[in-house]
Enzyme design. Sequence first.
Site, PDB file in Angstrom:
ATOM      1  N   ASP A 142      79.361  42.237  47.377  1.00  0.00           N
ATOM      2  CA  ASP A 142      79.356  43.675  47.123  1.00  0.00           C
ATOM      3  C   ASP A 142      80.114  43.932  45.823  1.00  0.00           C
ATOM      4  O   ASP A 142      79.581  43.705  44.747  1.00  0.00           O
ATOM      5  CB  ASP A 142      79.991  44.346  48.363  1.00  0.00           C
ATOM      6  CG  ASP A 142      79.883  45.846  48.369  1.00  0.00           C
ATOM      7  OD1 ASP A 142      78.766  46.360  48.286  1.00  0.00           O
ATOM      8  OD2 ASP A 142      80.923  46.515  48.462  1.00  0.00           O
TER       9      ASP A 142
ATOM     10  N   GLY B 172      81.352  37.413  59.138  1.00  0.00           N
ATOM     11  CA  GLY B 172      79.998  37.823  58.790  1.00  0.00           C
ATOM     12  C   GLY B 172      78.991  36.714  58.561  1.00  0.00           C
ATOM     13  O   GLY B 172      77.802  36.898  58.762  1.00  0.00           O
TER      14      GLY B 172
ATOM     15  N   ARG C 221      76.943  42.734  65.047  1.00  0.00           N
ATOM     16  CA  ARG C 221      76.869  41.362  64.506  1.00  0.00           C
ATOM     17  C   ARG C 221      75.814  40.517  65.213  1.00  0.00           C
ATOM     18  O   ARG C 221      75.267  39.582  64.660  1.00  0.00           O
ATOM     19  CB  ARG C 221      78.221  40.650  64.692  1.00  0.00           C
ATOM     20  CG  ARG C 221      79.340  41.176  63.838  1.00  0.00           C
ATOM     21  CD  ARG C 221      80.502  40.179  63.859  1.00  0.00           C
ATOM     22  NE  ARG C 221      81.756  40.778  63.439  1.00  0.00           N
ATOM     23  CZ  ARG C 221      82.136  40.926  62.178  1.00  0.00           C
ATOM     24  NH1 ARG C 221      81.351  40.529  61.207  1.00  0.00           N
ATOM     25  NH2 ARG C 221      83.298  41.475  61.883  1.00  0.00           N
TER      26      ARG C 221
ATOM     27  N   PHE D  34      74.391  50.437  53.286  1.00  0.00           N
ATOM     28  CA  PHE D  34      75.287  49.717  54.180  1.00  0.00           C
ATOM     29  C   PHE D  34      74.420  49.074  55.241  1.00  0.00           C
ATOM     30  O   PHE D  34      73.657  49.733  55.938  1.00  0.00           O
ATOM     31  CB  PHE D  34      76.342  50.625  54.814  1.00  0.00           C
ATOM     32  CG  PHE D  34      77.453  49.816  55.431  1.00  0.00           C
ATOM     33  CD1 PHE D  34      78.491  49.337  54.652  1.00  0.00           C
ATOM     34  CD2 PHE D  34      77.412  49.467  56.782  1.00  0.00           C
ATOM     35  CE1 PHE D  34      79.492  48.548  55.211  1.00  0.00           C
ATOM     36  CE2 PHE D  34      78.404  48.671  57.339  1.00  0.00           C
ATOM     37  CZ  PHE D  34      79.444  48.211  56.550  1.00  0.00           C
TER      38      PHE D  34
ATOM     39  N   ASP E  35      78.766  43.600  60.319  1.00  0.00           N
ATOM     40  CA  ASP E  35      79.219  44.575  61.318  1.00  0.00           C
ATOM     41  C   ASP E  35      79.538  45.924  60.708  1.00  0.00           C
ATOM     42  O   ASP E  35      79.755  46.056  59.505  1.00  0.00           O
ATOM     43  CB  ASP E  35      80.511  44.074  61.971  1.00  0.00           C
ATOM     44  CG  ASP E  35      81.698  44.220  61.027  1.00  0.00           C
ATOM     45  OD1 ASP E  35      81.624  43.673  59.903  1.00  0.00           O
ATOM     46  OD2 ASP E  35      82.677  44.908  61.377  1.00  0.00           O
TER      47      ASP E  35
ATOM     48  N   ASP F 112      78.290  36.345  53.695  1.00  0.00           N
ATOM     49  CA  ASP F 112      77.243  37.227  54.215  1.00  0.00           C
ATOM     50  C   ASP F 112      76.703  38.141  53.125  1.00  0.00           C
ATOM     51  O   ASP F 112      75.506  38.295  52.970  1.00  0.00           O
ATOM     52  CB  ASP F 112      77.769  38.056  55.406  1.00  0.00           C
ATOM     53  CG  ASP F 112      79.080  38.795  55.115  1.00  0.00           C
ATOM     54  OD1 ASP F 112      79.651  38.641  54.008  1.00  0.00           O
ATOM     55  OD2 ASP F 112      79.557  39.526  56.000  1.00  0.00           O
TER      56      ASP F 112
HETATM   57  P1  XMP Z   1      83.281  42.621  48.292  1.00  0.00           P
HETATM   58  O1  XMP Z   1      83.291  44.075  47.904  1.00  0.00           O
HETATM   59  O2  XMP Z   1      84.628  42.007  48.279  1.00  0.00           O
HETATM   60  O3  XMP Z   1      82.807  42.734  49.775  1.00  0.00           O
HETATM   61  O4  XMP Z   1      82.232  41.845  47.501  1.00  0.00           O
HETATM   62  C1  XMP Z   1      82.390  41.703  50.520  1.00  0.00           C
HETATM   63  C2  XMP Z   1      82.619  42.027  51.952  1.00  0.00           C
HETATM   64  O5  XMP Z   1      82.440  43.426  52.205  1.00  0.00           O
HETATM   65  C3  XMP Z   1      81.782  43.639  53.401  1.00  0.00           C
HETATM   66  N1  XMP Z   1      80.543  44.410  53.126  1.00  0.00           N
HETATM   67  C4  XMP Z   1      79.663  44.794  54.043  1.00  0.00           C
HETATM   68  N2  XMP Z   1      79.640  44.600  55.377  1.00  0.00           N
HETATM   69  N3  XMP Z   1      77.599  45.778  55.494  1.00  0.00           N
HETATM   70  C5  XMP Z   1      78.608  45.109  56.087  1.00  0.00           C
HETATM   71  O6  XMP Z   1      78.549  44.938  57.294  1.00  0.00           O
HETATM   72  C6  XMP Z   1      77.548  46.013  54.166  1.00  0.00           C
HETATM   73  O7  XMP Z   1      76.589  46.631  53.673  1.00  0.00           O
HETATM   74  C7  XMP Z   1      78.642  45.489  53.397  1.00  0.00           C
HETATM   75  N4  XMP Z   1      78.931  45.526  52.087  1.00  0.00           N
HETATM   76  C8  XMP Z   1      80.098  44.840  51.962  1.00  0.00           C
HETATM   77  C9  XMP Z   1      81.500  42.273  53.964  1.00  0.00           C
HETATM   78  O8  XMP Z   1      82.503  41.967  54.904  1.00  0.00           O
HETATM   79  C10 XMP Z   1      81.618  41.321  52.800  1.00  0.00           C
HETATM   80  O9  XMP Z   1      82.039  40.022  53.120  1.00  0.00           O
HETATM   81 MG    MG Z   2      82.854  43.633  58.023  1.00  0.00          MG
END
Ligand code: XMP
Ligand code: MG
Length: 174
Positions: free
Chosen positions: A100, A42, A162, A149, A156, A97
Amino acid sequence: MKLSNEPLITEEALRERIGALAEEISRDYANRKPVLLGVLKGAFHFVSDLARAMRCPVEIEFIRAASYAGTESTGQVRVELPISISLRGRDVILVEDILDTGRTASAIRAHLQSQGTASIALCTLLDKPSRRVVPVTAAYTGFSIDDHFVVGYGLDYNERYRELAAVYILQPEA
Ligand code: XMP
Ligand code: MG
């Protein structure tokens, strides 16, 4: 699922904000040579644009962390760190990237600490603070966003989108 008609974050807004982040990081790391450690896949556009806007020398490496299938976190994070340099004693800027739940960043940080890094700072392009499960804060944040999202600019949905130059919201089809 379909893309929002308008970007949530335009190419121009990305360029401007990433330029400002690079200035700030370059000031903070003057006289050091940090490792920009991008999290694949990402962060690949972000690392590239950030690195080109930096004013201090950097080394660039990438790691991989897997935690996601579709849009739901599994809560499990696997870190793969097959990089060509030692991180012992290095100042590492972990480039993500999106932040979350915080699970990925927190797992990677622990992994890096076990490698004997001198310092670790988190730099994330996007942050969804309302989704946090594990307490993680970034030293450098591009944009704080609501709980959408989002895709594009490296992000992606099942490996799609991407390549887009801006960030879009992925919405359920009406
Ligand atoms: P955590 O929950 O571990 O997540 O902080 C981080 C990873 O979750 C993916 N992620 C997303 N990917 N759109 C995406 O394409 C989103 O809105 C999103 N939210 C979380 C991402 O891979 C990130 O590194
Ligand atoms: Mg992803």
